[in-house]
Design a protein around this motif. Structure first.
Motif, PDB file in Angstrom:
ATOM      1  N   GLY A   1      -2.424  -3.433  -5.694  1.00  0.00           N
ATOM      2  CA  GLY A   1      -0.951  -3.533  -4.712  1.00  0.00           C
ATOM      3  C   GLY A   1      -0.753  -2.052  -4.232  1.00  0.00           C
ATOM      4  O   GLY A   1       0.474  -1.715  -3.686  1.00  0.00           O
ATOM      5  N   GLY A   2      -1.119  -1.256  -4.772  1.00  0.00           N
ATOM      6  CA  GLY A   2      -0.782   0.726  -4.002  1.00  0.00           C
ATOM      7  C   GLY A   2      -0.373   1.150  -4.984  1.00  0.00           C
ATOM      8  O   GLY A   2      -0.113   2.231  -4.353  1.00  0.00           O
ATOM      9  N   GLY A   3      -0.257   0.462  -6.260  1.00  0.00           N
ATOM     10  CA  GLY A   3       0.628   1.296  -7.335  1.00  0.00           C
ATOM     11  C   GLY A   3       0.896   0.684  -8.300  1.00  0.00           C
ATOM     12  O   GLY A   3       1.251  -0.463  -8.517  1.00  0.00           O
ATOM     13  N   PRO A   4       1.928   1.380  -9.263  1.00  0.00           N
ATOM     14  CA  PRO A   4       2.294   0.636 -10.389  1.00  0.00           C
ATOM     15  C   PRO A   4       3.014  -0.140  -9.944  1.00  0.00           C
ATOM     16  O   PRO A   4       4.079   0.019  -8.850  1.00  0.00           O
ATOM     17  N   GLY A   5       3.111  -1.258 -10.555  1.00  0.00           N
ATOM     18  CA  GLY A   5       3.853  -2.552 -11.013  1.00  0.00           C
ATOM     19  C   GLY A   5       3.669  -3.364  -9.454  1.00  0.00           C
ATOM     20  O   GLY A   5       4.980  -4.383  -9.651  1.00  0.00           O
ATOM     21  N   LYS A   6       2.911  -2.954  -9.437  1.00  0.00           N
ATOM     22  CA  LYS A   6       2.765  -3.823  -7.749  1.00  0.00           C
ATOM     23  C   LYS A   6       1.587  -5.018  -7.553  1.00  0.00           C
ATOM     24  O   LYS A   6       1.135  -4.605  -8.495  1.00  0.00           O
ATOM     25  N   CYS A   7       1.742  -6.180  -6.880  1.00  0.00           N
ATOM     26  CA  CYS A   7       0.871  -6.664  -6.436  1.00  0.00           C
ATOM     27  C   CYS A   7       0.385  -6.988  -4.726  1.00  0.00           C
ATOM     28  O   CYS A   7       1.054  -6.564  -3.889  1.00  0.00           O
ATOM     29  N   TRP A   8      -0.951  -7.726  -5.376  1.00  0.00           N
ATOM     30  CA  TRP A   8      -1.237  -8.154  -3.455  1.00  0.00           C
ATOM     31  C   TRP A   8      -2.236  -9.181  -3.606  1.00  0.00           C
ATOM     32  O   TRP A   8      -2.633  -9.612  -4.748  1.00  0.00           O
ATOM     33  N   PRO A   9      -2.347 -10.445  -2.217  1.00  0.00           N
ATOM     34  CA  PRO A   9      -3.063 -11.160  -3.011  1.00  0.00           C
ATOM     35  C   PRO A   9      -4.057 -11.028  -3.782  1.00  0.00           C
ATOM     36  O   PRO A   9      -5.168 -10.287  -2.991  1.00  0.00           O
TER      37      PRO A   9
END
Length: 282
Positions: free
Chosen positions: A75-83
């Motif tokens: 996701g690129g950082g804490p607390g993030k998501c991506w596919p």
């Protein structure tokens, strides 16, 4: 691990073309007096501290974000998501944490899972990690895939190759598998080699390593070589070891979307080693 063909390519032997080694054993435990890491057994020297991680931080009570000087987060950082892989579920930062000496990657039943990548790319080197994996939910035939990968820094696959030096179709399997991808154009069928070593209980800790030189790729489990690939160039592909710069990724991949068998993938440590100067140039 991207666009994997899971057809089994099994061959044995040593030569100038690429080779795959398939071993069936009752155990892979080394003799008690023999080192069980490839680094110790084969004299790789000290790991590179800037890019290796012993995961000696965090706790069960206070899980830690992986060291951001050494890892890129999902996701690129804490607390993030991506596919997720092939848009199956999501790769979420929160699913990868350090809990008191162990990196823990969790794959949830809803398809959310972990991912981690080193920012350190290089052409040629040695990588070794101590890993184990297990299912944590009832078997529904929709398992996560635990992997250790060298992925091209360019992100260009298959043009710049891909070395999945551990890839399994389910956590805790009893045979270790690897898929090594030749650098090749997109317009030809997948060009890869496959290796399997049975008698390996992946629910237990094992040391898994790859050595990449201008001359070959070699894989090791608990210090013992289990595959070697070299050459293999033809009209459709470059040689197996001819990829450009790559970096380590640790992945628990979702192939199924949602409604998966939940799982955990753990890493005790991950280390990177230099090649001697006389092996690191063509």
């Amino acid at each position: 691990m991207y666009g994997r063909l899971r057809a089994r390519h099994l061959s044995m032997g040593f030569g100038t073309a690429a080779l795959a080694v398939t071993l069936t054993t009752t155990t892979v435990n080394a003799a008690p007096d023999r080192p069980t890491t490839a680094a110790e057994r084969h004299g790789w020297g000290d790991p590179l501290p800037e890019w290796s991680d012993e995961f000696g931080y965090g706790s069960e009570a206070a899980p830690a974000v992986p060291d951001r000087d050494k890892w890129r987060l999902a996701g690129g950082g804490p607390g993030k998501c991506w596919p997720g892989h092939s848009d199956n579920g999501r790769r979420c930062d929160a699913n990868t944490r350090v809990v008191g000496g162990v990196l823990r990657m969790t794959g949830e039943a809803n398809g959310d899972t972990g991912w981690l990548a080193s920012p350190y790319g290089r052409q040629y080197g040695r990588w070794e990690a101590r890993v184990r994996s297990r299912a944590t939910g009832p078997d529904n035939g929709r398992q996560y895939h635990p992997l250790l990968i060298l992925w091209p820094d360019s992100g260009e696959h298959p043009q710049d190759g891909e070395y999945d030096y551990l890839e399994n179709g389910a956590p805790g399997e009893r045979c270790a598998e690897a898929f090594l991808h030749y650098p090749h154009p997109e317009g030809v069928p997948v060009q890869q080699e496959f290796a399997r070593k049975c008698g390996v209980d992946l629910s237990r800790w094992h040391n898994v390593a790859v050595e990449w030189t201008p001359d070959h790729l070699r894989g090791f489990i608990d210090g013992e070589e289990w595959f070697r690939f070299t050459g293999g160039a033809n009209a459709d592909r470059d040689c197996i070891q001819c990829a450009p710069s790559m970096h380590q990724t640790i992945q628990l991949d979702n192939f199924h979307g949602d409604d998966l068998q939940s799982a955990v993938y753990e890493v005790d440590w991950a280390r990177v080693y230099d090649l001697p100067d006389n092996e690191s140039v063509r």
